[in-house]
Design a protein around this motif. Structure first.
Motif, PDB file in Angstrom:
ATOM      1  N   UNK A 152       0.803  -1.221   0.000  1.00 48.67           N
ATOM      2  CA  UNK A 152       0.000   0.000   0.000  1.00 48.67           C
ATOM      3  C   UNK A 152       0.834   1.268   0.000  1.00 48.67           C
ATOM      4  N   UNK A 153       2.117   1.166  -0.330  1.00 52.39           N
ATOM      5  CA  UNK A 153       2.948   2.360  -0.466  1.00 52.39           C
ATOM      6  C   UNK A 153       4.021   2.096  -1.521  1.00 52.39           C
ATOM      7  N   UNK A 154       4.278   3.097  -2.347  1.00 54.39           N
ATOM      8  CA  UNK A 154       5.339   2.950  -3.344  1.00 54.39           C
ATOM      9  C   UNK A 154       6.618   3.649  -2.885  1.00 54.39           C
ATOM     10  N   UNK A 155       6.604   4.190  -1.658  1.00 54.63           N
ATOM     11  CA  UNK A 155       7.752   4.944  -1.162  1.00 54.63           C
ATOM     12  C   UNK A 155       8.999   4.069  -1.024  1.00 54.63           C
ATOM     13  N   UNK A 156      10.145   4.631  -1.418  1.00 55.76           N
ATOM     14  CA  UNK A 156      11.380   3.866  -1.301  1.00 55.76           C
ATOM     15  C   UNK A 156      11.859   3.790   0.149  1.00 55.76           C
ATOM     16  N   UNK A 157      11.166   4.494   1.062  1.00 57.62           N
ATOM     17  CA  UNK A 157      11.485   4.321   2.489  1.00 57.62           C
ATOM     18  C   UNK A 157      11.158   2.896   2.931  1.00 57.62           C
ATOM     19  N   UNK A 158      10.224   2.257   2.244  1.00 58.09           N
ATOM     20  CA  UNK A 158       9.884   0.874   2.590  1.00 58.09           C
ATOM     21  C   UNK A 158      11.084  -0.036   2.320  1.00 58.09           C
ATOM     22  N   UNK A 159      11.762   0.186   1.201  1.00 58.61           N
ATOM     23  CA  UNK A 159      12.961  -0.599   0.894  1.00 58.61           C
ATOM     24  C   UNK A 159      14.014  -0.378   1.979  1.00 58.61           C
ATOM     25  N   UNK A 160      14.175   0.876   2.408  1.00 57.43           N
ATOM     26  CA  UNK A 160      15.139   1.172   3.473  1.00 57.43           C
ATOM     27  C   UNK A 160      14.783   0.395   4.742  1.00 57.43           C
ATOM     28  N   UNK A 161      13.504   0.426   5.082  1.00 54.67           N
ATOM     29  CA  UNK A 161      13.004  -0.259   6.273  1.00 54.67           C
ATOM     30  C   UNK A 161      13.415  -1.739   6.232  1.00 54.67           C
ATOM     31  N   UNK A 162      13.240  -2.353   5.069  1.00 53.87           N
ATOM     32  CA  UNK A 162      13.522  -3.784   4.956  1.00 53.87           C
ATOM     33  C   UNK A 162      15.025  -4.074   4.951  1.00 53.87           C
ATOM     34  N   UNK A 163      15.810  -3.169   4.376  1.00 52.45           N
ATOM     35  CA  UNK A 163      17.265  -3.321   4.451  1.00 52.45           C
ATOM     36  C   UNK A 163      17.717  -3.225   5.916  1.00 52.45           C
ATOM     37  N   UNK A 164      17.083  -2.337   6.666  1.00 61.00           N
ATOM     38  CA  UNK A 164      17.395  -2.237   8.099  1.00 61.00           C
ATOM     39  C   UNK A 164      17.013  -3.532   8.831  1.00 61.00           C
ATOM     40  N   UNK A 165      15.871  -4.091   8.458  1.00 65.41           N
ATOM     41  CA  UNK A 165      15.440  -5.349   9.085  1.00 65.41           C
ATOM     42  C   UNK A 165      16.475  -6.446   8.813  1.00 65.41           C
ATOM     43  N   UNK A 166      16.908  -6.558   7.537  1.00 63.39           N
ATOM     44  CA  UNK A 166      17.972  -7.523   7.208  1.00 63.39           C
ATOM     45  C   UNK A 166      19.157  -7.335   8.137  1.00 63.39           C
ATOM     46  N   UNK A 167      19.642  -6.105   8.180  1.00 67.03           N
ATOM     47  CA  UNK A 167      20.881  -5.836   8.880  1.00 67.03           C
ATOM     48  C   UNK A 167      20.743  -6.048  10.385  1.00 67.03           C
ATOM     49  N   UNK A 168      19.640  -5.557  10.973  1.00 65.29           N
ATOM     50  CA  UNK A 168      19.457  -5.728  12.419  1.00 65.29           C
ATOM     51  C   UNK A 168      19.332  -7.201  12.793  1.00 65.29           C
ATOM     52  N   UNK A 169      18.557  -7.945  11.988  1.00 71.10           N
ATOM     53  CA  UNK A 169      18.344  -9.366  12.309  1.00 71.10           C
ATOM     54  C   UNK A 169      19.639 -10.161  12.128  1.00 71.10           C
ATOM     55  N   UNK A 170      20.336  -9.934  11.015  1.00 70.52           N
ATOM     56  CA  UNK A 170      21.543 -10.732  10.753  1.00 70.52           C
ATOM     57  C   UNK A 170      22.659 -10.375  11.731  1.00 70.52           C
ATOM     58  N   UNK A 171      22.732  -9.101  12.134  1.00 70.09           N
ATOM     59  CA  UNK A 171      23.695  -8.717  13.170  1.00 70.09           C
ATOM     60  C   UNK A 171      23.343  -9.383  14.506  1.00 70.09           C
ATOM     61  N   UNK A 172      22.060  -9.351  14.871  1.00 70.35           N
ATOM     62  CA  UNK A 172      21.644  -9.962  16.138  1.00 70.35           C
ATOM     63  C   UNK A 172      21.930 -11.453  16.139  1.00 70.35           C
TER      64      UNK A 172
END
Lengths: 459, 459
Positions: A152-172
């Motif tokens: 429901x959003x075309x904003x590229x902030x969503x991509x950023x959000x998911x890249x952060x999720x990758x990084x936070x989860x894989x770091x943890x």
């Protein structure tokens, strides 16, 4: 009775594996929840028509079909029975199939529940999926995916959000040497066009490029030849490979930009990739954790914008995560124009990687905190009372169920790595006391019942 | 494209249902872990021969079979194809089936992993199971079971342990008006014998008595007639029913004891039931939470000792838990004499009961703690920084992904019941501050960025 076995490509998980898998899933879930994703689950099997035609011809073959219950042949296609045509028979004897991924069921979910959803909708889903793939290293017939999607959003902030999720989860999780590879289907399309590949052959071209990871650039060139592409296309791929070899993602993007400068869609992709890299960098996510990869293609057909893949250097398995943006996933179920972007963690491959590099925390194995022994066959009321009391204080407590020799009970505590054992022999019983044994250093204390809890010091 | 749907008897779970189900499962898991049970998982599908012949004729029909992948008809029984004999064809086109319960797969697990297990072995398992049952109230084709079993001990302390697990879990869940019904197959067998029912007809008799819960005593009498039992047996059931009507479990046991006094196996059952009631009582588990029920039979064939069932007064569904002792469950897989006892919680029925009585805690629904709005299309660096900072402090934070009208963003926060919203308008930006809005009372504070975290007070 022959020895029991389990189907190829499936596994049993004992307590040690379970502790690890629960830790992986709960770590990922924690990150999802900190990012505002809400949990959803869908049924393990879907109507066959929900799944077929969504994963390409190869994917379709790997879907597990469920046989209709009862006298299913009564409604079978008689022609197919006579000609022994499996493909023709299947839809008449099987109406359901096990889910192949979590994305298509989620698209179906969104369409069916669209009136209940607040958009933009952020959902996570952690469930097993099934594929009739040939089992191999990191490839199972049953495996667990952890998906997060924003629709429901075309904003590229969503991509950023998911890249952060990758990084936070894989770091943890402590996954060593991972790289989040990013690319954009609009860039790929523009690059293909610059080589003379038309829109009608784009999927074919993408499928060939997608093999780069496994077969290298020469393999891709061969693949393109086999698929009947002209020599210019092969040359183009060689050039793309050279451009992609630059060590810096921004340099690669600049060079790609000069190749597709007159393609506005492609240039929007370049600009979005730059913004994503820059914002990720501001959040501390930089090379080698993230990299623009012009050769990243992803097999699935429904991606239309950013695509992601996570790989681990020197790991025994392929990619451990994937994802991308889709402009119209729900269109196949009758609701067009719902753009979204999603990612998926492969729990089993993450488990394989962490096992391979010996990176699981050592404290994960679950065990009981206290074993209360059973020494007096005639009466164990005091023991039972103590067990309930310790449990009500939050400790994990077992009583040995049989009044067998103490040696056997102590061996059980040792094998199970239980850190504390309570003994109530005749002497202790008479004195109204208990002996608390610390199994790690062998020390013993004679204590009043009420003092046991305070003397148990768990790391 | 026709409207998408899901198979009958299956359900999607949205965020609200998920929050409830996760809470039910984690509550039960917590109790399992405090009792020293270790987690295990088995594959969703088993080889067909592992499952068939274990659940009785009726059960076998409800097992979901998976069609072999590829050109499965090439190996199909040609005779069965011509005669359209589904039953004959099935084993030649289907080698795998979805698990029907967690007990048989666990028995298979124990035999396959016997060299890795420390006995007595206490395992828990929380996974979905599948049955091709006609869907109805509390009856689904996919539902989740939470099982706990103790194998490798014949001690009746194991039964006590599991009764405690029932009581602790159901109390923690706030299930209103539940009763743990207990009986013993040895008592049932002795009672049947006292009526003139021989060992060869015991299963048949048990299946009839098992219907008591649904059809009452007259129904059982009719069922016995249909199954060809003599009038004496029907009279015996009437008498058993009268004995069972006494309000006190110990009275029922005394009266049963006088009926089967000369049957030593049966009397051992009576004595074990007495001990179980007495020890449960010492732990605070008393009527009406526990009750000896002489008419409780349980359908499954493999029980040989204590049997359990949990029912909820005035509830819309049947039993919510079950279980019992089996002397030789692993014998079917070639390892005889491994006694065990286990219980199972039905997550879906517990969910139905708590929903029916409106007993779910109100605070369960998951939501984001803070929404950071997106107001300045040109630059959202400050917002992104704040989002990451708040997340790193453990809060669940979302940034609205599009710079749409503030009204729309506030409506989203309201619909999602997000308690705090951060606004950074031009004024705030210039002053290096942010506005924190408390959505429950509408109050606002102008704060320095670093003071936001301390001002968020979550219940």
């Amino acid at each position: 009775m022959s020895k029991p076995s389990i189907p190829k490509g499936t596994r049993d998980f004992g307590p040690r594996a379970m502790a690890r898998r629960q830790w992986v899933c709960s770590t990922i879930r924690g990150v999802f929840e900190r990012h505002g994703f809400l949990p959803v689950e869908t049924p393990s099997f879907e109507n066959l028509k929900t799944l077929t035609g969504k994963y390409g011809e190869e994917g379709d073959k790997l879907i597990f079909r469920i046989l209709n219950n009862g006298d299913y042949l009564s409604k079978a296609n008689p022609e197919a029975l006579i000609s022994k045509d499996s493909k023709l028979l299947t839809p008449t004897i099987s109406k359901k199939a096990l889910r192949y991924d979590l994305t298509v069921p989620f698209a179906r979910f969104v369409v069916m529940h669209r009136n209940e959803l607040t958009l933009p909708f952020r959902r996570y889903q952690i469930q097993p999926v099934w594929r009739g793939d040939r089992p191999g290293k990191g490839r199972y017939q049953e495996f667990t995916q952890c998906d997060a999607d924003i629709i429901g959003s075309t904003s590229s902030l969503c991509e950023l959000d998911l890249v952060q999720v990758f990084s936070e989860a894989l770091d943890s999780l402590g996954v060593p040497g991972y790289t989040i590879l990013i690319n954009d289907r609009r860039i790929l399309a523009a690059v293909a066009l610059s080589m003379g590949v038309g829109a009608d052959r784009l999927t074919d071209w993408t499928v060939a490029v997608d093999k780069y990871d496994k077969v290298g650039v020469d393999g891709v060139v061969k693949e393109l030849e086999v698929r009947g592409f002209e020599v210019d296309v092969a040359k183009g791929i060689q050039k793309l490979f050279e451009i992609n070899s630059a060590s810096n993602s921004l340099d690669v993007l600049s060079n790609i930009g000069s190749v597709i400068a007159n393609n506005s869609e492609g240039m929007q992709g370049v600009s979005d990739m730059r913004a994503l890299l820059s914002r990720a960098s501001a959040d501390g996510i930089e090379a080698p954790k993230i990299k623009f990869d012009a050769m990243l293609a992803r097999g699935l057909d429904y991606y239309t914008g950013a695509i992601f893949e996570v790989r681990v250097a020197d790991s025994p398995v392929g990619s451990i995560c994937g994802g991308g943006r889709y402009d119209d996933l729900t269109g196949i179920f009758g609701w067009s124009g719902m753009s979204g972007v999603g990612i998926s963690f492969g729990v089993d491959r993450i488990e394989d990687v962490l096992t391979h590099f010996n990176k699981f925390p050592e404290t994960l194995d679950l065990t009981t905190d206290v074993l209360v022994t059973y020494m007096n066959e005639k009466n164990c009321d005091v023991e039972l009372q103590l067990v309930s009391q310790l449990r009500s204080l939050g400790l994990a407590v077992e009583m040995y169920p049989d009044p067998v020799k103490l040696k056997k009970q102590m061996k059980y505590a040792g094998d199970r790595e239980i850190p504390f054992v309570v003994l109530i022999g005749d002497e202790e019983r008479t004195a109204g006391k208990v002996t608390l044994k610390n199994m790690s250093d062998g020390s013993q204390q004679l204590l009043l019942m009420n003092d046991v809890f305070g003397s148990i010091n768990l790391q």
